[in-house]
Design a protein around this motif. Sequence first.
Motif, PDB file in Angstrom:
ATOM      1  N   GLY A 149      -7.996   4.826 -10.761  1.00  0.00           N
ATOM      2  CA  GLY A 149      -9.080   5.133 -11.690  1.00  0.00           C
ATOM      3  C   GLY A 149     -10.414   4.667 -11.141  1.00  0.00           C
ATOM      4  N   SER A 150     -11.441   4.799 -11.967  1.00  0.00           N
ATOM      5  CA  SER A 150     -12.792   4.425 -11.522  1.00  0.00           C
ATOM      6  C   SER A 150     -13.596   3.938 -12.718  1.00  0.00           C
ATOM      7  CB  SER A 150     -13.495   5.629 -10.871  1.00  0.00           C
ATOM      8  OG  SER A 150     -13.607   6.689 -11.810  1.00  0.00           O
ATOM      9  N   GLY A 151     -14.703   3.324 -12.415  1.00  0.00           N
ATOM     10  CA  GLY A 151     -15.571   2.807 -13.464  1.00  0.00           C
ATOM     11  C   GLY A 151     -15.953   1.363 -13.178  1.00  0.00           C
ATOM     12  N   PRO A 152     -16.899   0.835 -13.963  1.00  0.00           N
ATOM     13  CA  PRO A 152     -17.446  -0.495 -13.677  1.00  0.00           C
ATOM     14  C   PRO A 152     -16.594  -1.650 -14.191  1.00  0.00           C
ATOM     15  CG  PRO A 152     -18.575   0.464 -15.560  1.00  0.00           C
ATOM     16  CD  PRO A 152     -17.598   1.506 -15.067  1.00  0.00           C
ATOM     17  N   GLY A 153     -15.672  -1.411 -15.111  1.00  0.00           N
ATOM     18  CA  GLY A 153     -14.910  -2.504 -15.714  1.00  0.00           C
ATOM     19  C   GLY A 153     -13.501  -2.556 -15.187  1.00  0.00           C
ATOM     20  N   GLY A 154     -12.552  -2.724 -16.093  1.00  0.00           N
ATOM     21  CA  GLY A 154     -11.156  -2.648 -15.722  1.00  0.00           C
ATOM     22  C   GLY A 154     -10.504  -3.994 -15.492  1.00  0.00           C
ATOM     23  N   LEU A 155      -9.224  -3.918 -15.093  1.00  0.00           N
ATOM     24  CA  LEU A 155      -8.353  -5.081 -14.969  1.00  0.00           C
ATOM     25  C   LEU A 155      -7.915  -5.252 -13.523  1.00  0.00           C
ATOM     26  CD1 LEU A 155      -6.521  -7.289 -16.334  1.00  0.00           C
ATOM     27  CD2 LEU A 155      -4.788  -5.482 -16.557  1.00  0.00           C
ATOM     28  N   VAL A 156      -8.012  -6.484 -13.039  1.00  0.00           N
ATOM     29  CA  VAL A 156      -7.521  -6.850 -11.711  1.00  0.00           C
ATOM     30  C   VAL A 156      -6.252  -7.681 -11.884  1.00  0.00           C
ATOM     31  CG1 VAL A 156      -8.003  -8.103  -9.568  1.00  0.00           C
ATOM     32  CG2 VAL A 156      -9.845  -6.854 -10.722  1.00  0.00           C
ATOM     33  N   LEU A 157      -5.156  -7.241 -11.259  1.00  0.00           N
ATOM     34  CA  LEU A 157      -3.937  -8.051 -11.172  1.00  0.00           C
ATOM     35  C   LEU A 157      -3.861  -8.574  -9.750  1.00  0.00           C
ATOM     36  CD1 LEU A 157      -1.417  -5.764 -13.124  1.00  0.00           C
ATOM     37  CD2 LEU A 157      -2.748  -7.714 -13.993  1.00  0.00           C
ATOM     38  N   SER A 158      -3.918  -9.894  -9.599  1.00  0.00           N
ATOM     39  CA  SER A 158      -4.143 -10.482  -8.285  1.00  0.00           C
ATOM     40  C   SER A 158      -3.035 -11.450  -7.897  1.00  0.00           C
ATOM     41  CB  SER A 158      -5.490 -11.225  -8.288  1.00  0.00           C
ATOM     42  OG  SER A 158      -5.741 -11.803  -7.022  1.00  0.00           O
ATOM     43  N   GLY A 159      -2.725 -11.455  -6.595  1.00  0.00           N
ATOM     44  CA  GLY A 159      -1.763 -12.418  -6.069  1.00  0.00           C
ATOM     45  C   GLY A 159      -1.985 -12.635  -4.591  1.00  0.00           C
ATOM     46  N   ALA A 165       0.830  -1.210   0.000  1.00  0.00           N
ATOM     47  CA  ALA A 165       0.000   0.000   0.000  1.00  0.00           C
ATOM     48  C   ALA A 165       0.868   1.265   0.000  1.00  0.00           C
ATOM     49  CB  ALA A 165      -0.931  -0.005   1.209  1.00  0.00           C
ATOM     50  N   GLU A 166       1.967   1.241   0.782  1.00  0.00           N
ATOM     51  CA  GLU A 166       2.868   2.414   0.831  1.00  0.00           C
ATOM     52  C   GLU A 166       3.488   2.694  -0.533  1.00  0.00           C
ATOM     53  OE1 GLU A 166       5.721   1.474   3.846  1.00  0.00           O
ATOM     54  OE2 GLU A 166       4.186   1.402   5.425  1.00  0.00           O
ATOM     55  N   TRP A 167       3.772   1.656  -1.312  1.00  0.00           N
ATOM     56  CA  TRP A 167       4.346   1.856  -2.639  1.00  0.00           C
ATOM     57  C   TRP A 167       3.301   2.306  -3.654  1.00  0.00           C
ATOM     58  CZ3 TRP A 167       7.131  -3.531  -2.368  1.00  0.00           C
ATOM     59  CH2 TRP A 167       8.285  -3.404  -1.568  1.00  0.00           C
ATOM     60  N   LEU A 168       2.060   1.877  -3.472  1.00  0.00           N
ATOM     61  CA  LEU A 168       1.022   2.151  -4.472  1.00  0.00           C
ATOM     62  C   LEU A 168       0.404   3.538  -4.315  1.00  0.00           C
ATOM     63  CD1 LEU A 168      -0.546  -1.411  -4.463  1.00  0.00           C
ATOM     64  CD2 LEU A 168       0.446  -0.277  -6.468  1.00  0.00           C
ATOM     65  N   ARG A 169       0.359   4.056  -3.100  1.00  0.00           N
ATOM     66  CA  ARG A 169      -0.284   5.367  -2.896  1.00  0.00           C
ATOM     67  C   ARG A 169       0.381   6.483  -3.694  1.00  0.00           C
ATOM     68  NH1 ARG A 169      -0.245   3.860   3.146  1.00  0.00           N
ATOM     69  NH2 ARG A 169      -2.140   2.617   3.326  1.00  0.00           N
ATOM     70  N   PRO A 170       1.722   6.578  -3.744  1.00  0.00           N
ATOM     71  CA  PRO A 170       2.332   7.653  -4.545  1.00  0.00           C
ATOM     72  C   PRO A 170       2.038   7.539  -6.035  1.00  0.00           C
ATOM     73  CG  PRO A 170       3.911   6.755  -2.976  1.00  0.00           C
ATOM     74  CD  PRO A 170       2.730   5.842  -2.961  1.00  0.00           C
ATOM     75  N   LEU A 171       1.616   6.339  -6.487  1.00  0.00           N
ATOM     76  CA  LEU A 171       1.243   6.179  -7.897  1.00  0.00           C
ATOM     77  C   LEU A 171      -0.202   6.590  -8.152  1.00  0.00           C
ATOM     78  CD1 LEU A 171       2.914   2.726  -8.705  1.00  0.00           C
ATOM     79  CD2 LEU A 171       3.817   5.021  -9.106  1.00  0.00           C
ATOM     80  N   GLY A 172      -0.907   6.982  -7.089  1.00  0.00           N
ATOM     81  CA  GLY A 172      -2.286   7.435  -7.239  1.00  0.00           C
ATOM     82  C   GLY A 172      -3.323   6.406  -6.878  1.00  0.00           C
ATOM     83  N   PHE A 173      -2.899   5.251  -6.411  1.00  0.00           N
ATOM     84  CA  PHE A 173      -3.854   4.202  -6.046  1.00  0.00           C
ATOM     85  C   PHE A 173      -4.559   4.549  -4.738  1.00  0.00           C
ATOM     86  CE2 PHE A 173      -1.340   1.852  -9.053  1.00  0.00           C
ATOM     87  CZ  PHE A 173      -2.160   0.830  -9.528  1.00  0.00           C
ATOM     88  N   PRO A 228     -10.595   1.204 -14.627  1.00  0.00           N
ATOM     89  CA  PRO A 228      -9.666   1.153 -13.492  1.00  0.00           C
ATOM     90  C   PRO A 228      -8.686  -0.015 -13.570  1.00  0.00           C
ATOM     91  CG  PRO A 228     -11.844   0.384 -12.846  1.00  0.00           C
ATOM     92  CD  PRO A 228     -11.988   0.922 -14.232  1.00  0.00           C
ATOM     93  N   LEU A 229      -7.541   0.178 -12.925  1.00  0.00           N
ATOM     94  CA  LEU A 229      -6.591  -0.898 -12.673  1.00  0.00           C
ATOM     95  C   LEU A 229      -6.644  -1.187 -11.181  1.00  0.00           C
ATOM     96  CD1 LEU A 229      -4.234  -2.799 -13.445  1.00  0.00           C
ATOM     97  CD2 LEU A 229      -2.687  -0.884 -12.952  1.00  0.00           C
ATOM     98  N   ILE A 230      -6.825  -2.464 -10.832  1.00  0.00           N
ATOM     99  CA  ILE A 230      -6.936  -2.874  -9.425  1.00  0.00           C
ATOM    100  C   ILE A 230      -5.829  -3.882  -9.125  1.00  0.00           C
ATOM    101  CG2 ILE A 230      -8.396  -3.975  -7.681  1.00  0.00           C
ATOM    102  CD1 ILE A 230     -10.824  -3.077  -9.414  1.00  0.00           C
ATOM    103  N   LEU A 263      -5.586  -6.676   0.516  1.00  0.00           N
ATOM    104  CA  LEU A 263      -5.396  -5.304   0.053  1.00  0.00           C
ATOM    105  C   LEU A 263      -6.099  -5.140  -1.281  1.00  0.00           C
ATOM    106  CD1 LEU A 263      -3.943  -2.474  -0.018  1.00  0.00           C
ATOM    107  CD2 LEU A 263      -2.072  -3.651  -1.214  1.00  0.00           C
ATOM    108  N   ILE A 264      -6.951  -4.118  -1.372  1.00  0.00           N
ATOM    109  CA  ILE A 264      -7.571  -3.734  -2.638  1.00  0.00           C
ATOM    110  C   ILE A 264      -7.063  -2.337  -2.970  1.00  0.00           C
ATOM    111  CG2 ILE A 264      -9.721  -3.392  -3.906  1.00  0.00           C
ATOM    112  CD1 ILE A 264     -11.122  -5.134  -1.785  1.00  0.00           C
ATOM    113  N   ALA A 265      -6.245  -2.240  -4.012  1.00  0.00           N
ATOM    114  CA  ALA A 265      -5.660  -0.954  -4.418  1.00  0.00           C
ATOM    115  C   ALA A 265      -6.198  -0.599  -5.797  1.00  0.00           C
ATOM    116  CB  ALA A 265      -4.140  -1.040  -4.434  1.00  0.00           C
ATOM    117  N   THR A 266      -6.827   0.565  -5.920  1.00  0.00           N
ATOM    118  CA  THR A 266      -7.552   0.921  -7.137  1.00  0.00           C
ATOM    119  C   THR A 266      -7.037   2.226  -7.718  1.00  0.00           C
ATOM    120  OG1 THR A 266      -9.525  -0.125  -6.189  1.00  0.00           O
ATOM    121  CG2 THR A 266      -9.854   1.278  -8.115  1.00  0.00           C
TER     122      THR A 266
END
Length: 391
Positions: free
Chosen positions: A76-86, A47-55, A142-144, A71-74
């Motif tokens: 952008g916004s909108g109903p669609g988008g891509l989830v990269l999960s691990g 989360a600390e790394w993602l916040r400066p990128l705007g997440f 959005p990218l999640i 952790l759910i880091a998002t």
Amino acid sequence: MSANANNPAQQPPGIREMLTRLISLPSVSSASPNWDQSNEAVVQTLAEWLRPLGFKTELMPVPGAPGKFNLIATLGSGPGGLVLSGHTDTVPYDDKRWQSDPFTLTERDDRWYGLGTCDMKGFFALAIEAARDLVGQPLKQPLILLATADEESSMNGARALAEAGRPQGRYAVIGEPTSLKPIRMHKGIMMERLVFQGQSGHSSNPALGRNALEGMHEAMGELLALRGDWQARFQNPSFEVQVPTLNLGCIHGGDNPNRICGRCELHFDLRPLPGMQMAELRQAILDRLQPVARQRELDLEFSPLFDGVPPFETAADAELVRVCEQLTGHRAEAVAFATEAPWLQQLGLETLVMGPGSIDQAHQPDEYLALSQVQPTVTVLRQLIQRFCLE
């Protein structure tokens, strides 16, 4: 907990530094309390790394599991988008069998060694690197980035997400180690416990007791016959082992050769193919075993050792499958190991498994990620983000 910031001066570190930090944070998950650890430090670091990128980052506690978070880091916004999960957890380890410290990233032979390098903390470092270029870009979808708890033990992190209906999105790529080949289906895993309770007595007179071990012998015959029935009915040539499997794993019963066995317990595992329903399989087993128990006047107890992982399949002509085949040059395949894919699929996400490293190195001493996988993974992830979030 949530936070949002966008400070380009505090960009996340480079790939190697990110992975070094993630590997240094122990996050073993295990059914054994002696091994089990919190994953909070890992998700907080991401989360600390993602916040400066705007997440926008949200830490979601896993119900009934203190110290475990998704952790759910998002972005952008909108109903669609891509989830990269691990998943953020690792399996337990035996440091005496490692050539180097499991928690120190060690480079040798063009490989990065460390616990979780390929399974699967390395994926987070590469996904963040791929997302780095998005600062200031207007996303159409959005990218999640999704980081889960306890995949290696209970899948409770993914279950909690499915129950909460989060995250929303259209496509999901789970970065498990597949040597960057797209995987569109896998078998399920069921681990089951069967207990027969009878009556002990002196072995000189069988009428003095009810032999649970003899009842289990008959029950095992029924299970193997049921396995044969399933294997005759269900085949899938996409899998190396094309049929569902049932393995009689361990058995315990009785206490002495001259006593009638009063109690016997069997543990077995079942690997169903896509299209086979776990509840129906359990009912079919009960239908075979209950007559054995009744005839022999044995008490029967049948229960899962854990909730199980359903089989998973995404259609061969799905858009995400086609795109990943084009980007990697590999046809989508099937694997025997299980993932969190069924729960992301329950959320309505078109789901595929694809990530760096090989499953052959996972769960092994001297686990490693080959350096030759690093840049190709970043490139493919950037192309996926371009395709599903920017275009």
